[in-house]
Design an enzyme around this catalytic site. Sequence first.
Site, PDB file in Angstrom:
ATOM      1  N   GLU A 166       9.801  29.605 -60.943  1.00  0.00           N
ATOM      2  CA  GLU A 166      10.074  28.796 -62.141  1.00  0.00           C
ATOM      3  C   GLU A 166       8.799  28.147 -62.661  1.00  0.00           C
ATOM      4  OE1 GLU A 166      11.613  28.834 -59.234  1.00  0.00           O
ATOM      5  OE2 GLU A 166      13.715  28.219 -59.394  1.00  0.00           O
ATOM      6  N   CYS A 177      14.637  24.680 -56.973  1.00  0.00           N
ATOM      7  CA  CYS A 177      14.404  23.609 -55.997  1.00  0.00           C
ATOM      8  C   CYS A 177      14.211  22.285 -56.741  1.00  0.00           C
ATOM      9  CB  CYS A 177      13.182  23.938 -55.135  1.00  0.00           C
ATOM     10  SG  CYS A 177      11.610  23.674 -55.967  1.00  0.00           S
TER      11      CYS A 177
HETATM   12  N1  THU Z   1      11.394  29.657 -54.342  1.00  0.00           N
HETATM   13  C1  THU Z   1      11.296  29.869 -55.684  1.00  0.00           C
HETATM   14  O1  THU Z   1      10.438  30.614 -56.149  1.00  0.00           O
HETATM   15  N2  THU Z   1      12.169  29.216 -56.488  1.00  0.00           N
HETATM   16  C2  THU Z   1      13.188  28.430 -56.049  1.00  0.00           C
HETATM   17  O2  THU Z   1      13.891  27.830 -56.860  1.00  0.00           O
HETATM   18  C3  THU Z   1      13.428  28.285 -54.615  1.00  0.00           C
HETATM   19  C4  THU Z   1      12.333  28.742 -53.738  1.00  0.00           C
HETATM   20  C5  THU Z   1      10.488  30.375 -53.466  1.00  0.00           C
HETATM   21  C6  THU Z   1       9.475  29.547 -52.751  1.00  0.00           C
HETATM   22  C7  THU Z   1       9.200  30.392 -51.527  1.00  0.00           C
HETATM   23  O3  THU Z   1       8.208  31.358 -51.861  1.00  0.00           O
HETATM   24  C8  THU Z   1      10.501  31.104 -51.266  1.00  0.00           C
HETATM   25  O4  THU Z   1      11.246  31.016 -52.459  1.00  0.00           O
HETATM   26  C9  THU Z   1      11.306  30.521 -50.117  1.00  0.00           C
HETATM   27  O5  THU Z   1      11.446  29.155 -50.252  1.00  0.00           O
END
Ligand code: THU
Length: 128
Positions: free
Chosen positions: A55, A86
Amino acid sequence: MDYNYLMEKAIEVSKNAYAPYSKFPVGACILTDTDNIYCGCNFENASYGLTICAERNAIGSAVANGDRIVKAIAIYSPNQDNCTPCGACRQVLYEFSNKNLGLDVIVKIGEDLKIYKLSELLPEGFSL
Ligand code: THU
């Protein structure tokens, strides 16, 4: 703009994710108030805390190209249905939202799309 199209783009970009540590690829595609589209994927680092979420990668691309208001974002991970942003990304999305019009967060559940309002996911976001 068709939200199915945004989700297709999120699915496409998730294939470029660099996630060798978590093995959790994510793609995001945002639609701006100017009807431009920007995509991003997560990219991780051996120093884990430096990971950037899909994001924020997409938002960075919008800002770099002169767009600052996000109307909608589609988020996808092949590993998980209902892949909502997140907490940190919710606050970053809030920064680049229109506080009156709000921002749609689109996720996939099976073959269906679910649309949240950012205000549901982040009530009372922080602004100066
Ligand atoms: N991650 C995202 O790219 N977006 C989210 O909303 C949740 C988490 C990624 C971060 C990390 O590379 C992987 O997902 C596991 O947490």
